[in-house]
Design an enzyme around this catalytic site. Structure first.
Site, PDB file in Angstrom:
ATOM      1  N   CYS A 280       0.830  -1.207   0.000  1.00 58.41           N
ATOM      2  CA  CYS A 280       0.000   0.000   0.000  1.00 58.41           C
ATOM      3  C   CYS A 280       0.863   1.254   0.000  1.00 58.41           C
ATOM      4  O   CYS A 280       0.463   2.296  -0.522  1.00 58.41           O
ATOM      5  CB  CYS A 280      -0.950  -0.005   1.194  1.00 58.41           C
ATOM      6  SG  CYS A 280      -0.127  -0.154   2.799  1.00 58.41           S
ATOM      7  N   HIS A 850      -1.311   1.564   7.383  1.00 61.02           N
ATOM      8  CA  HIS A 850      -1.877   1.451   6.043  1.00 61.02           C
ATOM      9  C   HIS A 850      -1.794   2.805   5.345  1.00 61.02           C
ATOM     10  O   HIS A 850      -2.026   3.853   5.960  1.00 61.02           O
ATOM     11  CB  HIS A 850      -3.335   0.981   6.117  1.00 61.02           C
ATOM     12  CG  HIS A 850      -3.961   0.759   4.774  1.00 61.02           C
ATOM     13  ND1 HIS A 850      -3.452  -0.125   3.850  1.00 61.02           N
ATOM     14  CD2 HIS A 850      -5.058   1.336   4.185  1.00 61.02           C
ATOM     15  CE1 HIS A 850      -4.215  -0.097   2.760  1.00 61.02           C
ATOM     16  NE2 HIS A 850      -5.179   0.781   2.945  1.00 61.02           N
TER      17      HIS A 850
END
Length: 925
Positions: A280, A850
C-alpha cells in the site's frame, strides 16, 4: 529498363522502342568517368556512402569494349547482368562466399548510375546496393548485411526477411508525431512499413535469443552492430493496446499482467492499484505522482521516449522510467478499474534491494527513490561534467544562486528537475570566529518537522496491596524523556500511594517481561506494552539491624495432562496476571508464604470450608523449612515496613491509604494440620517454565515463585471472571487534547536557525577545525510542484514514535511569499501561491499501518480517495486529517498554463483541483 545505345544498330533499335535519352559519351570518355574520374572507382571509401556490386565478367567485357574503341561488335557487353551473383531469381539473395575481384567489382553510386543510364539493367534484377561501414576504425563495403526475420506480435508464425547494414539504427523514436526520415534505413521503420503500422502508434521491439527466450530491445538509438543482432535472428514488433497494456502480456515467455474487460470505459486516472502484499505504501506514492498533471502528460504524450537515458551509470537503464510509463498509460487509458503493478514492483526491487519482498515500507522513501530513478533515467545530460562548488565569498545572493542553479542544470536536466526541483539558501555561522558561509543547494521535496510536545500519555494498571481492591487502569501524563520514577510520581497523585512503594513491570504472556529500575528511561516502554505498577511495602535502604522485606514475583500455573501414552507427564501452563508480593524475611517459609498468597488472592480465590477438610497429604505441612534468602531484592532495595505493620506484609501496610482489613491476617489463621491446600508452591526461573530447587546466593539471582493449581481445584476455588476484573480511574476518561498546528507553522519551524549536533559538525575554513555551528535554511526558489513531507515518524536517541498531530493545510492559496527570501516579482503573486493536488495518508503506528491517497483528477477536477484497488469520490472537507503524511501542491501559474484555452463561446473553466465543475459543461470520458 533503360536501353543500351552503343552500336549504331543497337542505337537505332533503342530509338524505336524507348524515349529519347541524354547523349551517351564516347567510349574513352566512359572509361575516364568510370575508372579515373572523381566519381569513378578511385575515391576513398566514406562511411555511409552507397556502393554497388557488378558481376565481374560483365565488367571485364565492358572494359574490353571501351578499350577496343567499339571496333568489334562482339565485345559489346549489353545490359548489366548480375545473375551469376544471385542464389535464386525470387528472393535475390547473394551467393555465399563471393570474393571481390573474382566474382564482382565495386562501383560508387555515381559510376553505377552512369553505367545503368548507358547500358541499362537486366529486366527484373534489383541493383545490389551496399553501404560503407566503419568497423574497428576501418571503412569497408558491407557486402553481406544482416538479414533479420521481422514478425508482428499478432502473427507469430509469419516471418518477413529484411536486410540491414550493421550501422543502421534500430529505431527512430525521437518524435513519434513525425514520421522517420525516409533516407534513414531503420529496423523499426521497416517493420512499421511492413506491417502497415502508423508511426504515430507506440511500438517496441523484442528479439528471440538462441535459447528461445525473448529480450526487449530497450535502447532503439543504437545500431544493429551495437545491438549484436545476427543474420537469421527473429525480431518481434508489438503495438501498445488502447488500454495502455502491451500485447506481450499474453505471451508467457515475456511477461504477464491481469486481464481486463475491454468494453469498460471510465474516467481516465480513476484506477486502483492492487495490493500485492504490504505494498500500500507503493500504491499511495504512485497515485500521488500519477496525479501530477505535467508529469503525467509528459508520459502520455510519449515525450519520455526521446529522453530515455540508457547509458547513465547512476540510472536504471531506462527500465524504471519505462515501467512507470506503462503504469501511467494503463491508469489513464480509462479501460481499467484497477491494475496489478507487479512488473513495476519487480523493477523497483531489482534496483533497490530495500524494497525486495513484501515488508511494509515508507511511502515517502519509495517516492524519493522513484523521483531520483526517473530523473536519472530521463536525464538529458548524457555525459556529466565536473562542476566545482563555490562559496558565496561575499558575492550577492542572486549571483551565487544563479551560478548554483546553472551548475545543477549542467549535470541534472530532466522532467523531474523541471517539475519538482527548487533551491535552498543555506547559511552557516561559526560560533568562534563568526565566519558566515552561504551556499545554495537544490531540493526535490521539503521534509518539515512537526511541533513536538514534551509530554507523553501512558496507560498503566495499578495493583494495590489491599486484596479487596481490583486493579485500576490509569492514564498518566509524563515527560517524554522522563524516567520510571516520573511514572510513579504521576501515579502517586491519583492513588495517594508513595512512589517509593511502587514497582513497575512489563507483563507479557502471563509473565514479567521486564521489571524496571527507577532510573531507567521511559523511552524503553512502548505504547502497546502492558505496564503494571504494583504497591509494595517500601524501598528504604537496608540497615544492618533493620527488618527487610523481600519482593517476590509470583506466577500462576495450571497443571494440564500432556498427550502422553500413559498420561504420566503433566504440563504446566501460565495463566492470569502475575503479582509482586512483599514478604518479611523473617517469615520466608513455604507455609507462611502459602497463607500470605492465599490472603493476596482472597478476592477471587475461595478459602476451603470445613467440609473440604480431609486427611490431606501431610507433606504440604511437613515442609516447614525456611525459604532460601535471596541475595537480590526485586526492584533494587527493600525497606523496613515499620512497627505499624502488625499484620501480613502482603496485606495492609502501615502508612498506606488502602482500607485496613480488620480480619485477622494469615498469621492469625488457625493452623490446622489436616486442612487441604488449594495449590502448591515451586521456585521457577524468570519465564516460569522450569523449576529450580535451590537458589545460589552468590549469583544474586532473583527468586520467582509459581503457584501451581490442579485443574479440579482451580475450577472449584478460582474465580476467573473476578480475577480478570479491573476498574477504570476517572483519569482514563481524560484526553490530552493536542492542539492542531498549521502547515505554515511547520514551514516556519523548518526555516528556524538550529545548532548542529556533535555527530554532524561543520568544518570552518577560518578556524581550520570542526565546529558546532548554527545553520539556517531558507527557500530561495520554489518548483512547479512542491512536495511537502510531514515528519510524523520521530526517531531520536531518547524515543521512537509517530506524531498524530492534526496539521491544518489549505486546499487552495497556500502562500509562500513570506518564506521565499529571493527578491520577488510583485506583479506575479501566483508564482508563490499553490493549490493542493494530492495527499499520501498513513494510518497506524510505527511498526504497522496502512497507506492511502487523496488526489484531484487533472481532467475533471474531482477529488477521489484511492485505497489500493478501491477508488471513491470525496469532498474537499474530507481531505484534512491526522493521517496526512505527504502533500503535493501545484503552483497556480502552472495550473492555469495547463488548462485548455476555452473559446469565446465556452463557459468559464473550473479550477484545476477544486469543487468539480458543473457536469453540464464538461466532457466526460
Amino acid at each position: 529498363m533503360a536501353a543500351v545505345a552503343e552500336s549504331p544498330a543497337a542505337a537505332a533499335a533503342a530509338e524505336d522502342r524507348e524515349p529519347q535519352r541524354e547523349a551517351v559519351p564516347g567510349l574513352e570518355s566512359q572509361r575516364r568517368q568510370i575508372e579515373n574520374g572523381e566519381n569513378g572507382r578511385g575515391p576513398p571509401l566514406r562511411t555511409g556512402e552507397s556502393w554497388f556490386l557488378v558481376e565481374r565478367h560483365w565488367y571485364k567485357q565492358w572494359e574490353v569494349h571501351v578499350q577496343g574503341g567499339g571496333q568489334d561488335p562482339s565485345t559489346f557487353p549489353g545490359c548489366i547482368n548480375n545473375a551469376e551473383l544471385f542464389e535464386d531469381q525470387v528472393n535475390w539473395r547473394l551467393k555465399k562466399g563471393l570474393v571481390e575481384g573474382e566474382d564482382y567489382v565495386l562501383l560508387p553510386a555515381a559510376a553505377w548510375h552512369y553505367l545503368v543510364s548507358w547500358y541499362g539493367l537486366e529486366h527484373g534484377q534489383p541493383p545490389i546496393e551496399r553501404k560503407v561501414v566503419e568497423l574497428s576504425s576501418i571503412q569497408k563495403v558491407e557486402v553481406y548485411p544482416v538479414e533479420l526475420l521481422l514478425i508482428q506480435h499478432s502473427d507469430m508464425d509469419t516471418a518477413h526477411p529484411a536486410q540491414f547494414n550493421r550501422t543502421d539504427s534500430i529505431g527512430f523514436q525521437e518524435d513519434l508525431e513525425c514520421a522517420p526520415s525516409p533516407s534513414t534505413d531503420l529496423v523499426l521503420r521497416t517493420a512499421q512499413e511492413q506491417f502497415l503500422v502508423s508511426p504515430q502508434e507506440e511500438t517496441r521491439l523484442w528479439i528471440k535469443n538462441a535459447e528461445g527466450s525473448f529480450e526487449r530491445l530497450c535502447n532503439t538509438r543504437v545500431t544493429v552492430l551495437d545491438a549484436a543482432l545476427q543474420t537469421g535472428q527473429v525480431v518481434i514488433m508489438e503495438t501498445r493496446n488502447k488500454d495502455g497494456t502491451w500485447p506481450s502480456a499474453q505471451l508467457p515467455a515475456m511477461s504477464s499482467t491481469s486481464e481486463e474487460d475491454e468494453d469498460f470505459q471510465g474516467q481516465p486516472g480513476i484506477c486502483g492499484l492492487t495490493n500485492l502484499g504490504n505494498t500500500c505504501f507503493m500504491n499511495s506514492a504512485l497515485q500521488c505522482l500519477s496525479n501530477v498533471p505535467q508529469l503525467t502528460n509528459y508520459f502520455l504524450k510519449n515525450r519520455y521516449l526521446e529522453e530515455l537515458n540508457f547509458c547513465n551509470p547512476l540510472g536504471m537503464k531506462g527500465e524504471i522510467a519505462e515501467a512507470y510509463a506503462d503504469l501511467v498509460k494503463q491508469a489513464w487509458s480509462g479501460h481499467h478499474r484497477s491494475i496489478v503493478p507487479h512488473v513495476f514492483k519487480t523493477k523497483v526491487g531489482h534496483f533497490a534491494s530495500q524494497f525486495l519482498g513484501y515488508q511494509q515500507h515508507d511511502s515517502q522513501e519509495l517516492l524519493s527513490f522513484l523521483l531520483d530513478g526517473l530523473h536519472e533515467d530521463l536525464n538529458r545530460v548524457k555525459k556529466k561534467e565536473y562542476v566545482e562548488l563555490c562559496d558565496a565569498a561575499g558575492r550577492p545572493d542572486q549571483e551565487v544562486a544563479r551560478e548554483a542553479w546553472q551548475n545543477h542544470r549542467r549535470r541534472n536536466d530532466s522532467v523531474i528537475v523541471d517539475t519538482f526541483h527548487g533551491l535552498f539558501k543555506s547559511t552557516v555561522v561559526c560560533p568562534d570566529c563568526g565566519n558566515v558561509s552561504v551556499t545554495f543547494d537544490p531540493f526535490c521535496y521539503l521534509s518539515v518537522p512537526l511541533p513536538v510536545t514534551h509530554k507523553r500519555v501512558m496507560e498503566v494498571f495499578f495493583v494495590s496491596m489491599d486484596p479487596r481492591r481490583k486493579p485500576e487502569q490509569h492514564r498518566l501524563v509524563v515527560p517524554k524523556r522522563g524516567k520510571i520514577s516520573d511514572l510513579c510520581v504521576a501515579l502517586a497523585k491519583h492513588t495517594g500511594v508513595s512512589p517509593e512503594r511502587m514497582m513497575v513491570a512489563d507483563v507479557f504472556s502471563h509473565r514479567f517481561y521486564k521489571i524496571y529500575q527507577l532510573e531507567e528511561s521511559l523511552s524503553s516502554i512502548l505504547d502497546r506494552d502492558d505496564i503494571f505498577i504494583y504497591e509494595v511495602s517500601g524501598r528504604a535502604a537496608i540497615g544492618e539491624n533493620s527488618r527487610e522485606d523481600v519482593v517476590l514475583p509470583i506466577y500462576l500455573r495450571e497443571r494440564t495432562p500432556a498427550r502422553d501414552y500413559n498420561n504420566s507427564y503433566y504440563g504446566l501452563m501460565l495463566f492470569g496476571h502475575p503479582l509482586l508480593v512483599s514478604v518479611p524475611r523473617d517469615r520466608l517459609s513455604w507455609d507462611a508464604l502459602y497463607h500470605i498468597l492465599l490472603y493476596r488472592l482472597s478476592r477471587y480465590v475461595t478459602r476451603p470450608s470445613s467440609d473440604d477438610e480431609d486427611d490431606g497429604d501431610e507433606k504440604d505441612l511437613e515442609d516447614k523449612d525456611n525459604l532460601p534468602k535471596p541475595g537480590h531484592v526485586a526492584g533494587g532495595s527493600s525497606q523496613d515496613p515499620g512497627p505499624e505493620q502488625a499484620g501480613p506484609s502482603s496485606g495492609v501496610a502501615g502508612g498506606s491509604r488502602a482500607p485496613v482489613d480488620n480480619a485477622p491476617g494469615p498469621s492469625h489463621w488457625p493452623q490446622r494440620a489436616r486442612r487441604k491446600h488449594l495449590f502448591t508452591l515451586q521456585t521457577v526461573n524468570s519465564n516460569g517454565t522450569s523449576d529450580r530447587s535451590t537458589f545460589n546466593e552468590d549469583t544474586h539471582a532473583q527468586p520467582y515463585i509459581a503457584i501451581d493449581w490442579e485443574p479440579e481445584m482451580k475450577k472449584r476455588y478460582y474465580d476467573e471472571v473476578e480475577a480478570e476484573g479491573y476498574v477504570k480511574h476517572d483519569c482514563v476518561g481524560y484526553v490530552l487534547k493536542k492542539a492542531p498546528v498549521r502547515l505554515q507553522e511547520c514551514i516556519e519551524l523548518f526555516t528556524t536557525t538550529e545548532t548542529l549536533e556533535k555527530e554532524n559538525p561543520w568544518y570552518c575554513p577560518n578556524c581550520k577545525q570542526h565546529q558546532l555551528a548554527t545553520k539556517k535554511l531558507d527557500l530561495w526558489m520554489l518548483p512547479e510542484t512542491l512536495i511537502i513531507h510531514l515528519k510524523r515518524f520521530s526517531y531520536t536517541k531518547f524515543s521512537r514514535e509517530k506524531l498524530d498531530t492534526l496539521v491544518e493545510f489549505p486546499i487552495r492559496d497556500l502562500d509562500f511569499s513570506k518564506f521565499v527570501v529571493k527578491p520577488q516579482n510583485e506583479s506575479a503573486p501566483e508564482l508563490y501561491k499553490y493549490d493542493l493536488i494530492a495527499v499520501s495518508n498513513h494510518y497506524g503506528g510505527l511498526r504497522d499501518g496502512h497507506y492511502t491517497t487523496f488526489a484531484c483528477n487533472k481532467d475533471s477536477g474531482q477529488w477521489h480517495y484511492f485505497d489500493d484497488n478501491s477508488v471513491s469520490p470525496v469532498t474537499e472537507n474530507q481531505i484534512e486529517s491526522k493521517a496526512a503524511y505527504v502533500l503535493f501542491y501545484q503552483r497556480q501559474d502552472v495550473a492555469r498554463r495547463l488548462q485548455p484555452q476555452p473559446s469565446l463561446s465556452d463557459p468559464p473553466a473550473s479550477p484545476a483541483c477544486g469543487t468539480p465543475a458543473n457536469f453540464e459543461f464538461m466532457d466526460i470520458n
